[in-house]
Design an enzyme around this catalytic site. Structure first.
Site, mmCIF file in Angstrom:
data_model
loop_
_atom_site.group_PDB
_atom_site.id
_atom_site.type_symbol
_atom_site.label_atom_id
_atom_site.label_comp_id
_atom_site.label_asym_id
_atom_site.label_seq_id
_atom_site.Cartn_x
_atom_site.Cartn_y
_atom_site.Cartn_z
ATOM 1 N N HIS A 30 31.854 42.822 55.839
ATOM 2 C CA HIS A 30 33.295 42.562 55.832
ATOM 3 C C HIS A 30 34.072 43.844 56.115
ATOM 4 O O HIS A 30 34.372 44.604 55.194
ATOM 5 C CB HIS A 30 33.697 41.998 54.475
ATOM 6 C CG HIS A 30 32.979 40.728 54.113
ATOM 7 N ND1 HIS A 30 31.668 40.703 53.695
ATOM 8 C CD2 HIS A 30 33.393 39.436 54.125
ATOM 9 C CE1 HIS A 30 31.300 39.451 53.460
ATOM 10 N NE2 HIS A 30 32.315 38.659 53.708
ATOM 11 N N PRO A 119 31.381 37.112 43.534
ATOM 12 C CA PRO A 119 31.976 35.849 43.081
ATOM 13 C C PRO A 119 33.418 36.151 42.650
ATOM 14 O O PRO A 119 33.640 36.913 41.711
ATOM 15 C CB PRO A 119 31.086 35.446 41.904
ATOM 16 C CG PRO A 119 29.786 36.168 42.141
ATOM 17 C CD PRO A 119 30.190 37.476 42.761
ATOM 18 N N ASP A 159 43.434 38.296 47.733
ATOM 19 C CA ASP A 159 44.018 36.970 47.550
ATOM 20 C C ASP A 159 43.044 36.009 46.879
ATOM 21 O O ASP A 159 43.422 35.214 46.027
ATOM 22 C CB ASP A 159 44.424 36.395 48.913
ATOM 23 C CG ASP A 159 45.612 37.133 49.511
ATOM 24 O OD1 ASP A 159 46.680 37.103 48.889
ATOM 25 O OD2 ASP A 159 45.456 37.730 50.585
ATOM 26 N N GLY A 160 41.781 36.099 47.298
ATOM 27 C CA GLY A 160 40.780 35.191 46.732
ATOM 28 C C GLY A 160 40.707 35.339 45.226
ATOM 29 O O GLY A 160 40.686 34.354 44.482
ATOM 30 N N ASN A 189 47.166 40.978 51.850
ATOM 31 C CA ASN A 189 47.042 40.995 53.306
ATOM 32 C C ASN A 189 47.319 39.647 53.973
ATOM 33 O O ASN A 189 47.180 39.526 55.195
ATOM 34 C CB ASN A 189 45.680 41.565 53.733
ATOM 35 C CG ASN A 189 44.522 40.683 53.308
ATOM 36 O OD1 ASN A 189 44.665 39.482 53.117
ATOM 37 N ND2 ASN A 189 43.355 41.280 53.163
ATOM 38 N N ILE A 191 45.765 37.046 54.335
ATOM 39 C CA ILE A 191 44.692 36.401 55.100
ATOM 40 C C ILE A 191 43.537 36.032 54.166
ATOM 41 O O ILE A 191 43.134 36.830 53.325
ATOM 42 C CB ILE A 191 44.153 37.355 56.197
ATOM 43 C CG1 ILE A 191 45.185 37.551 57.293
ATOM 44 C CG2 ILE A 191 42.840 36.857 56.805
ATOM 45 C CD1 ILE A 191 45.498 36.330 58.121
ATOM 46 N N HIS A 265 37.824 39.482 58.835
ATOM 47 C CA HIS A 265 37.382 39.401 57.441
ATOM 48 C C HIS A 265 35.874 39.575 57.244
ATOM 49 O O HIS A 265 35.450 40.490 56.563
ATOM 50 C CB HIS A 265 37.817 38.067 56.832
ATOM 51 C CG HIS A 265 37.236 37.797 55.489
ATOM 52 N ND1 HIS A 265 37.748 38.373 54.342
ATOM 53 C CD2 HIS A 265 36.169 37.050 55.100
ATOM 54 C CE1 HIS A 265 37.016 37.983 53.308
ATOM 55 N NE2 HIS A 265 36.050 37.186 53.740
ATOM 56 N N ARG A 359 25.377 26.258 12.742
ATOM 57 C CA ARG A 359 26.600 27.036 13.034
ATOM 58 C C ARG A 359 27.133 27.693 11.762
ATOM 59 O O ARG A 359 27.660 28.801 11.799
ATOM 60 C CB ARG A 359 27.685 26.151 13.671
ATOM 61 C CG ARG A 359 28.182 25.048 12.785
ATOM 62 C CD ARG A 359 29.407 24.315 13.357
ATOM 63 N NE ARG A 359 29.660 23.106 12.584
ATOM 64 C CZ ARG A 359 30.859 22.608 12.330
ATOM 65 N NH1 ARG A 359 31.938 23.201 12.801
ATOM 66 N NH2 ARG A 359 30.997 21.510 11.610
ATOM 67 N N GLU A 413 37.490 29.741 28.378
ATOM 68 C CA GLU A 413 36.058 30.026 28.291
ATOM 69 C C GLU A 413 35.607 30.951 29.414
ATOM 70 O O GLU A 413 34.791 31.854 29.208
ATOM 71 C CB GLU A 413 35.241 28.725 28.354
ATOM 72 C CG GLU A 413 35.520 27.740 27.225
ATOM 73 C CD GLU A 413 36.739 26.872 27.483
ATOM 74 O OE1 GLU A 413 37.327 26.957 28.583
ATOM 75 O OE2 GLU A 413 37.117 26.100 26.574
ATOM 76 N N PHE A 439 30.959 23.333 26.811
ATOM 77 C CA PHE A 439 31.912 24.118 27.591
ATOM 78 C C PHE A 439 31.295 25.393 28.169
ATOM 79 O O PHE A 439 31.986 26.178 28.822
ATOM 80 C CB PHE A 439 33.169 24.407 26.779
ATOM 81 C CG PHE A 439 33.886 23.150 26.362
ATOM 82 C CD1 PHE A 439 34.099 22.135 27.276
ATOM 83 C CD2 PHE A 439 34.316 22.973 25.061
ATOM 84 C CE1 PHE A 439 34.739 20.951 26.902
ATOM 85 C CE2 PHE A 439 34.965 21.794 24.673
ATOM 86 C CZ PHE A 439 35.177 20.776 25.592
ATOM 87 N N HIS A 463 27.714 22.849 18.344
ATOM 88 C CA HIS A 463 27.905 21.436 18.646
ATOM 89 C C HIS A 463 26.978 21.057 19.801
ATOM 90 O O HIS A 463 27.403 20.629 20.854
ATOM 91 C CB HIS A 463 29.379 21.152 18.963
ATOM 92 C CG HIS A 463 30.305 21.394 17.801
ATOM 93 N ND1 HIS A 463 30.462 22.639 17.229
ATOM 94 C CD2 HIS A 463 31.118 20.561 17.102
ATOM 95 C CE1 HIS A 463 31.324 22.561 16.223
ATOM 96 N NE2 HIS A 463 31.730 21.306 16.117
ATOM 97 N N HIS A 475 32.238 15.734 25.217
ATOM 98 C CA HIS A 475 32.007 16.905 24.370
ATOM 99 C C HIS A 475 30.541 17.063 23.958
ATOM 100 O O HIS A 475 30.201 18.026 23.287
ATOM 101 C CB HIS A 475 32.879 16.821 23.108
ATOM 102 C CG HIS A 475 34.328 17.120 23.365
ATOM 103 N ND1 HIS A 475 35.068 16.444 24.301
ATOM 104 C CD2 HIS A 475 35.170 18.046 22.814
ATOM 105 C CE1 HIS A 475 36.306 16.929 24.308
ATOM 106 N NE2 HIS A 475 36.392 17.896 23.429
#
Lengths: 667, 667
Positions: A30, A119, A159-160, A189, A191, A265, A359, A413, A439, A463, A475
């Protein structure tokens, strides 16, 4: 205002040319982002950032996160030019097998890379975690006349990154926490891969960050070094608010045919375009050319870095004399080692048929761990009362109290996962994050990166099955244990009772890399380990909690809440003269690391009839059942009803196990 | 301004009392949210929303999404009071096995529930999808004098929803798309599970939505019916911007000891507190009491709904006469059926050793499907050029062109997943969403809900292995095939070449529920199906592409890009007089649905030596290898290098398969 010279401009072009050539040589990468954002990167790296290229691990260095990780050629160029241990030959090996310059920046792979990015959005949230870590350590260790921790955290984002939800979450929290030393440079930029950002991204970014409580600054011309300099200085000056600097840039700046276009890009410019672009920069055509004066200028970073370190070491030396106990603690937490005997105060739980939820046991154990390990810090995504993850007697980490260890992530999360990655990467902290197991899906990209980076973070996922009950299928985790077990490098532990939970925490603190603790909502009997085997063997991943002799008729293999059921079933089977071994297998990963002999001693190949019992999808269990065994599991979504009804309906009772065993044995 | 009366106020209290009693009877649930937001829900449901309780499927009804799904008792109360097919006895069975009133609203389970909510943020993003579907169908079908589609989409959201990143993503996109008929009511109660929202959520919500391009309206008193009414009317009036109405409420309103506190959120109030609260409402103590005048008033919804439907049917009838062809299309898309012979124009690809990437074949196939199926609509999370998912000759879905079928999601995978769920739920559309397979992680919560709701959405996941190459481990899926296979109800298909890809698309369009297509970045040979078995058997999930006779020496089982390798290996093995069957197994789910006989014909139990070959984690494959077989896979993260180097290094070559086979057979 600082005066920038022609040499500075030449340095900026050196970054561009180097990045361009690096991508071209690899025939992959890139180029556009490095070319567009070279100016801001230069101002930061060459003038304003405090870093020491010879010692990328200097604890009080400013952190720099390239959240737009696809612009790795920018980072590699900066690292090389500044004098880090990254040679020009390394850049020539960009994106090749075994090189120090992989396609996206990888932590632990390249000196000076603070986190693995690519990512989108992750790096930015990591930076929030780093800035939180900085504030915590500063509150914990700094003394009026002696400062050990006082650095900025910079993130360069595109931007991403700003479109991804995780950055909204993390930015909102950073505003609440008033992380004044967090500075975000936005490569504005216009783009993205599909074309103009107008296609999908027309929000008012500046206003959005104002809404989050950030200082916002706009730089109209991304090549104006003095304006960038002034903006960063203004950002540094505001200690009350994180700063968002929107810098208007042109992707592929200088390329006559690709500047400002999506085509700049994600692919090399091509030889012809590079030629034209270098003409525009007034740059020699020779690939990887670095003018002598440019390199000399950049390499001043070495001396500047040494001077920064020297000042810090002087401060440290004064601190050491005045605060020997604190210094010892500092050294230990920075080294990432645990106090001697930290685990001696872990609670033991007496046998109890009524028992407790794992828990809840975890909540008790956490108190002991937190008391012994002062750099254990964490919290929950707005589920602390349910996940039992508050450290008692500690306040909430907040602008008013950065030294407190209870983190309040809000219902975020994903940001939680990325933030604790950032805290671990910063060094000095052992962070944990908690939510309901279901989650874990929301934070999966962050979990994957923790595993990829081998960071010591602990997930407290509670849970853990249909045992959640009435909240219903949205859930109730079904596929989640399997979904975590398949992540390379993540250790998953699902303890069977309170004492296994203590052993699980012990493992979580000591095994390398991230660990997920999988805990119940509902009460489980505290197993009588005077009758059955000790829970201590959790560290081996699996053990015969009830041996059933050397040649049992069958083996029941269970995890977590299903172990007690298996023990009950074994008792009932014995009345029918069937001997069953019960294997508690809280962690596949730890078990698989054991010797062949140990594994054979627990699961003898000769004993073919086997039943695995776990209230989740059966996929993967066939590795333990072999061809003759069966798996009791749940390969459909759950339902809304009280937990005990659900266990009955889905076939998780001692009776159902006994029936399955009798049928399997053909009796 | 509309005058609200005492009876209206009584109706609001009826909702509160009913919700409170419903939770109390179940001894489980969330009373505080229904009590706090009853007033806004009342204004909407009893006066402003166009719905027909007797016909919850009326296509042009306003959509109502309870994004804060934990407040299900509010929705069930509204449904019962308004005259939907939900009896008081159903409310008394709240959260019990088999009831119509599960803990969180579940689509397909309860008449009038538009989507399954509970995982926070999802409903709100679903609503964006519904509003997009409305605009698309309106653009497609409405005629100047005849309107078939013209409805609002309402979402009731809480603090938790607004914190989740997915809502930021979806809201930003909704602003860009100027979805003026989307109206969001924000239950601004300042409380989340851990306590005050000040702990973690101090952003300026109103300003944030302004930044996204929304109209924002504040209602200072959440019990002021006239003010709420005026706000919703103002929201309706702005057709250019989605509207965000922040309504200041008190959680657990009316409860003397719990109002405004986290304790009102997630547990029954308790008998004593209910007594006190009913005193405050001047309400009879009797549980589930509904005054006659209240019920009569609410049930006016039945007549109003009938009248709405009648008007619509009149319009429809006019439309039918004027536009018979459009009417036929309308009826078909609303029924969710495909045109006859839609699949007759799918391309066939000639055998070709060089071949093509399955993503590219998919791009070609998509054109044929889109041409035949005018309600196929979709797009990518800013990766359209890479995922090959643009429909040619179609414009971009935008405020200027709502009738276009190319969706531009931006770098927002999670919102994409939730939005296409909303589009499918709306009815009339078959949506698809595309990104790299590795980023399926970002949208996992939405994929799970698609499966739970059995919605027909199609995922186009490309760059499906280390074959992605230079971008490196952050972009290379390793565990992702397994991670999708474990989701109950999701069908995963990984075709081996261009023709299998066509068959995979055919299956994707026809099998029930969501389907994930898993496609390569790199070229794959187009297999010579005149030599090997036809690709048509993809619909059966697996088939013997090369039989190797009835009693082969071993079976090679592969998916996707590894099938060609297996065929090559089989050729080489034959030279060593080893006969290998090659099974292409593109879809485990479809294969497992076949008869025992079919499965045995493909994988005869008698043939024990088996090798599975897939460039991903091996977990789960033991179901097909049995005890004697082995799995070739990748149980670690990938690396940055050209694809062909990676396949070599990770052992994915015909030679490596041959060696493994020879070793396995002990030859």
């Amino acid at each position: 205002m600082v005066q920038y010279t022609e040499l500075d401009q030449k340095c900026v072009n050196a970054i561009r040319a180097l990045a361009m050539d690096t991508v071209e040589k690899a025939k992959s990468g890139h180029p556009g982002m490095p070319m567009g954002s070279a100016a801001m990167a230069y101002v930061l790296w060459a003038r304003l950032m405090r870093h020491s290229p010879q010692n990328p691990d200097w604890p009080d260095r400013d952190r720099f996160v390239l959240s737009a990780g696809h612009g790795s050629a920018l980072l590699y160029s900066l690292l090389h030019l500044s004098g880090y241990e990254l040679k020009l030959d390394d850049l020539k090996q960009f994106r090749q097998w075994g090189s120090k310059t992989p396609g996206h920046p990888e932590y632990g792979h390249t000196p000076g890379v603070e986190t693995t990015t690519g990512p989108l959005g992750q790096g930015l949230a990591n930076a929030v975690g780093m800035a939180m870590a900085e504030r915590f350590l500063a509150a914990k260790f700094n003394k009026p006349e002696h400062e050990l921790v006082n650095h900025y955290t910079y993130a360069l984002v595109g931007d991403g990154c700003l479109m991804e939800g995780v950055t909204h979450e993390a930015a909102s929290l950073a505003g609440t926490l008033k992380l004044g030393k967090l500075i975000r440079l936005y490569d504005d930029n216009h783009i993205s891969i599909e074309g103009s950002t107008d296609l999908a991204f027309t929000e008012d970014r500046v206003k959005r960050f104002e809404a989050y409580g950030w200082q916002t600054i706009v730089v109209e011309d991304g090549n104006d070094l003095a304006a960038i300099d002034a903006a960063i200085c203004a950002a540094q000056a505001d200690q009350e608010r994180p700063s968002f600097i929107a810098v208007r840039t042109e992707i592929g700046y200088g390329s006559p045919n690709k500047q400002g276009k999506a085509s700049a890009h994600g692919e090399p410019l091509g030889a012809d375009e590079i030629k034209l672009t270098k003409q525009f920069y007034a740059w020699p055509e020779e690939p990887f050319h670095i003018p002598e004066d440019v390199l000399t200028h950049f390499r001043q970073a070495l001396a500047k870095g040494k001077e920064c370190e020297k000042q810090w070491l002087e401060a440290f030396s004064g601190y050491e004399k005045a605060y020997p106990a604190e210094t010892e603690l500092w050294s230990r937490v920075i080294a990432g080692t645990l106090p001697v005997d930290w685990d001696q105060t872990l609670p033991e739980f007496p046998a109890d048929p009524k028992g407790t939820a794992t828990r809840s046991a975890s909540g008790d154990i956490l108190q002991a761990v937190a008391a012994a390990v002062p750099n254990l810090i964490g919290g929950s995504a707005d589920l602390a009362p349910s996940t039992k993850t508050l450290i008692k007697g500690e306040g909430d980490f907040s602008a008013a109290n950065y030294g407190a260890r209870n983190l309040r992530f809000g219902v975020r999360e994903h940001a939680m996962g990325s933030i604790i990655n950032g805290m671990a990467l910063h060094g000095g902290l052992i962070p944990y994050g908690a939510t309901f197991l279901v989650f874990a899906d929301y934070m999966r990209p962050a979990i994957r990166l923790a595993a990829l980076m081998r960071q010591k973070v602990i997930y407290v996922f509670t849970h853990d099955s249909i045992g959640l009950g009435e909240d219903g299928p949205t859930h109730q985790p079904i596929e989640h244990l399997a979904s975590l077990r398949i992540i390379p490098g993540l250790t998953v532990i699902r303890p069977a009772d309170a004492n296994e939970t203590a052993a699980a925490w012990k493992a979580a603190m000591t095994v390398p890399g991230p660990v997920a603790l999988i805990l119940t909502r509902q009460n489980l009997p505290t197993i009588d380990h005077s009758r059955y085997h000790s829970a201590g063997d959790v560290s081996r991943g699996g053990y015969a909690i009830e041996r059933g002799g050397d040649q049992p008729d069958l083996i029941l293999i269970a995890t977590g809440s299903e172990v007690s059921l298996a023990l009950d079933a074994a008792d009932q089977l014995l009345k029918q003269k069937i001997t069953a071994r019960v294997v508690s297998l809280p962690s596949w990963e730890l078990f698989e690391q054991q010797s062949v002999e140990y594994k054979e001693s627990i699961l003898p190949a000769a004993v073919k009839p086997r039943i695995t019992i776990e209230a989740g999808v059966t996929m993967g269990w066939s590795r333990y059942t072999g061809e003759c065994g069966i798996s009791l599991g749940i390969n459909q979504f759950g339902a809304s009803a009280p937990a005990e009804v659900l266990f009955e309906k889905f076939g998780f009772t001692a009776k159902a196990i006994v029936e399955a065993a009798v049928k399997l044995l053909g009796k």
